[in-house]
Scaffold this active site. Structure first.
Site, PDB file in Angstrom:
ATOM      1  N   ARG A  69      27.084  25.095 -34.578  1.00  0.00           N
ATOM      2  CA  ARG A  69      26.642  25.322 -33.326  1.00  0.00           C
ATOM      3  C   ARG A  69      25.289  25.922 -33.121  1.00  0.00           C
ATOM      4  NH1 ARG A  69      30.966  22.382 -32.587  1.00  0.00           N
ATOM      5  NH2 ARG A  69      33.003  23.514 -32.413  1.00  0.00           N
ATOM      6  N   HIS A 116      33.747   9.627 -37.141  1.00  0.00           N
ATOM      7  CA  HIS A 116      34.747  10.042 -36.661  1.00  0.00           C
ATOM      8  C   HIS A 116      35.852   8.803 -36.398  1.00  0.00           C
ATOM      9  CE1 HIS A 116      37.264  13.365 -34.517  1.00  0.00           C
ATOM     10  NE2 HIS A 116      37.691  12.253 -33.963  1.00  0.00           N
ATOM     11  N   HIS A 120      36.941  13.512 -42.258  1.00  0.00           N
ATOM     12  CA  HIS A 120      38.223  14.165 -42.063  1.00  0.00           C
ATOM     13  C   HIS A 120      39.119  13.393 -42.121  1.00  0.00           C
ATOM     14  CE1 HIS A 120      36.804  13.534 -38.024  1.00  0.00           C
ATOM     15  NE2 HIS A 120      35.914  14.437 -37.754  1.00  0.00           N
ATOM     16  N   LEU A 144      40.925  18.107 -34.139  1.00  0.00           N
ATOM     17  CA  LEU A 144      40.897  16.608 -34.020  1.00  0.00           C
ATOM     18  C   LEU A 144      40.145  15.805 -35.230  1.00  0.00           C
ATOM     19  CD1 LEU A 144      40.309  15.866 -30.485  1.00  0.00           C
ATOM     20  CD2 LEU A 144      42.551  15.608 -31.738  1.00  0.00           C
ATOM     21  N   HIS A 153      34.993  27.918 -32.555  1.00  0.00           N
ATOM     22  CA  HIS A 153      35.351  27.933 -31.101  1.00  0.00           C
ATOM     23  C   HIS A 153      35.707  29.512 -30.797  1.00  0.00           C
ATOM     24  CE1 HIS A 153      35.048  23.716 -29.722  1.00  0.00           C
ATOM     25  NE2 HIS A 153      35.923  23.432 -31.150  1.00  0.00           N
ATOM     26  N   ALA A 159      39.561  21.682 -29.608  1.00  0.00           N
ATOM     27  CA  ALA A 159      39.848  21.290 -30.727  1.00  0.00           C
ATOM     28  C   ALA A 159      39.096  21.895 -31.830  1.00  0.00           C
ATOM     29  CB  ALA A 159      40.058  19.907 -30.707  1.00  0.00           C
TER      30      ALA A 159
HETATM   31  C1  NCD Z   1      34.962  19.455 -33.734  1.00  0.00           C
HETATM   32  C2  NCD Z   1      34.277  20.402 -32.985  1.00  0.00           C
HETATM   33  O1  NCD Z   1      34.652  21.369 -32.378  1.00  0.00           O
HETATM   34  O2  NCD Z   1      32.933  20.010 -33.053  1.00  0.00           O
HETATM   35  N1  NCD Z   1      36.267  19.526 -33.414  1.00  0.00           N
HETATM   36  C3  NCD Z   1      37.387  19.375 -34.249  1.00  0.00           C
HETATM   37  O3  NCD Z   1      38.507  19.358 -33.795  1.00  0.00           O
HETATM   38  N2  NCD Z   1      37.162  18.660 -35.359  1.00  0.00           N
HETATM   39  C4  NCD Z   1      34.607  18.055 -33.629  1.00  0.00           C
HETATM   40  C5  NCD Z   1      35.024  17.027 -34.604  1.00  0.00           C
HETATM   41  O4  NCD Z   1      34.632  16.978 -35.673  1.00  0.00           O
HETATM   42  O5  NCD Z   1      35.797  16.304 -34.108  1.00  0.00           O
HETATM   43 ZN    ZN Z   2      33.861  17.726 -37.155  1.00  0.00          ZN
END
Ligand code: NCD
Ligand code: ZN
Length: 359
Positions: free
Chosen positions: A32, A151, A189, A234, A266, A278
């Protein structure tokens, strides 16, 4: 931390009480910006030598100049005693040019482009709307040896959320790897047997990162005793057989699979709400979580290469200097941390861990 497999440590490692590892790298991290950046960066800097920083800010990091400025902000937020190096990424859009790819290749500090299918995840609305739109840019990346981080989820709203990765692998990923056989690709991921099998079978220029949450939890965990927003990320957690396949990949000793936490902070308010964001926050105990997962399948001897060698090798980087130590100790991380003016709840909320980072 308990997991669903009920697996216990095999005899050779049950007696191990201390693990010394090469200083690891996190090849998928969300830091961030601003006050949030200042809150979360120290957690990563105390464990990892380097991290590949994702570009999904608002607005997204789309140019070398923007990445240079973001990197400066990260370095300024870094604790004075840390020896941490941010490795930067650019956000791939329909409008990215081959010239920008050439500038990335020259930059030295930008290690990859990140491909978000538009709408696939948090802050992905500026992402790629059709694979063909970026074909000229992928050709330039292949030519310049620039890594593409993907992704890997289809964005068709009619596709079941649990099938989105497998369908992306079958259609889009297969096509990318076929049409750009020398392109360095990291499937980010990974969460499914299909993705792990694809990467295993591909050439050496195709690798994958694996997160701690996908090694430790399955989709049933999201609903255990009620809905658990801090396990929502996600690509979403999958069923137990997929988790087992990911554990097998991570502990296989194959250099294609390496550490990327996808720690994605978050605020508590944006997670614990009627339409929650997410992302799982894991930076505060990342190595402890991986140790937990590897220990549960008797593979602690495979953690060093997964965490501190294979990723660096894939990206053509030297290994970090120094080591970290993990000790077998039961402890409970805090259930919340400061996050700018807000708070953040980690993945480990309400859980005890069996490993702890030493001094
Ligand atoms: C990630 C985010 O919050 O930036 N969120 C997640 O669920 N992994 C974005 C991402 O990597 O998909
Ligand atoms: Zn990510």
């Amino acid at each position: 931390m308990s997991n669903e497999s009920g697996a216990s440590a095999s005899p050779p490692f049950a007696a191990v009480t201390e693990l010394r590892l090469g200083r690891p790298d996190d090849f998928h991290l969300h830091l961030r910006d601003g006050a949030a950046l200042e809150s979360v960066l120290p957690f990563t800097a105390r464990q990892f030598g380097r991290a590949l920083v994702m570009p999904n800010l608002k607005p997204p990091v789309t140019t070398v100049a923007m990445a240079a400025a973001y990197r400066e902000r990260i370095l300024r937020a870094c604790p004075a005693d840390a020896t941490f190096e941010p490795l930067m990424t650019l956000y791939l859009t329909d409008h990215t040019t081959a010239d920008e790819v050439a500038r990335v290749a020259e930059s030295g500090f930008i290690k990859a482009f990140k491909y978000y299918p538009a709408g696939a995840t948090t802050h992905s609305d500026s992402g790629v709307t059709a694979l063909k739109n970026v074909y000229p840019v992928l050709a330039a990346m292949q030519q310049h040896g620039v890594v593409l981080c993907i992704h890997g989820e289809t964005t068709d709203p009619a596709t079941d959320v649990f099938d989105r990765e497998a369908i992306f692998v079958e259609h889009s990923l297969t096509q990318i790897v076929r049409d750009f056989p020398a392109l360095k690709v990291v499937v980010e991921h990974i969460t499914t047997r299909e993705a792990a099998d694809f990467v295993d079978a591909a050439a050496a220029n195709v690798g994958a990162t694996i997160t701690p949450q996908h090694l430790l939890f399955n989709r049933t965990s999201i609903f255990s005793g009620g809905i658990r927003p801090h396990l929502y990320c996600l690509p979403i957690l999958k069923r137990e057989s997929h988790r087992q396949r990911l554990l097998a990949a991570a502990t296989s000793g194959s250099p294609k699979f390496f550490l990327g936490t996808d720690s994605a902070p978050h605020s508590r308010n944006s997670k614990e709400t009627c339409c929650g964001a997410a992302g799982c926050f894991t930076s505060h105990a990342a190595m402890e979580l991986y140790a937990e997962a590897f220990d549960a399948v008797g593979a602690l001897d495979k953690l060093d290469a997964f965490a501190s060698r294979f990723g660096a090798r894939f990206y053509g980087l030297p290994r970090n200097a120094g080591t970290i130590t993990l000790r077998r100790e039961t402890w409970s991380p805090p259930d919340a941390f400061a996050f700018g003016q807000e708070t953040i709840v980690p993945l480990t909320q309400g859980r005890a861990l069996g490993w702890r980072l030493g001094a």
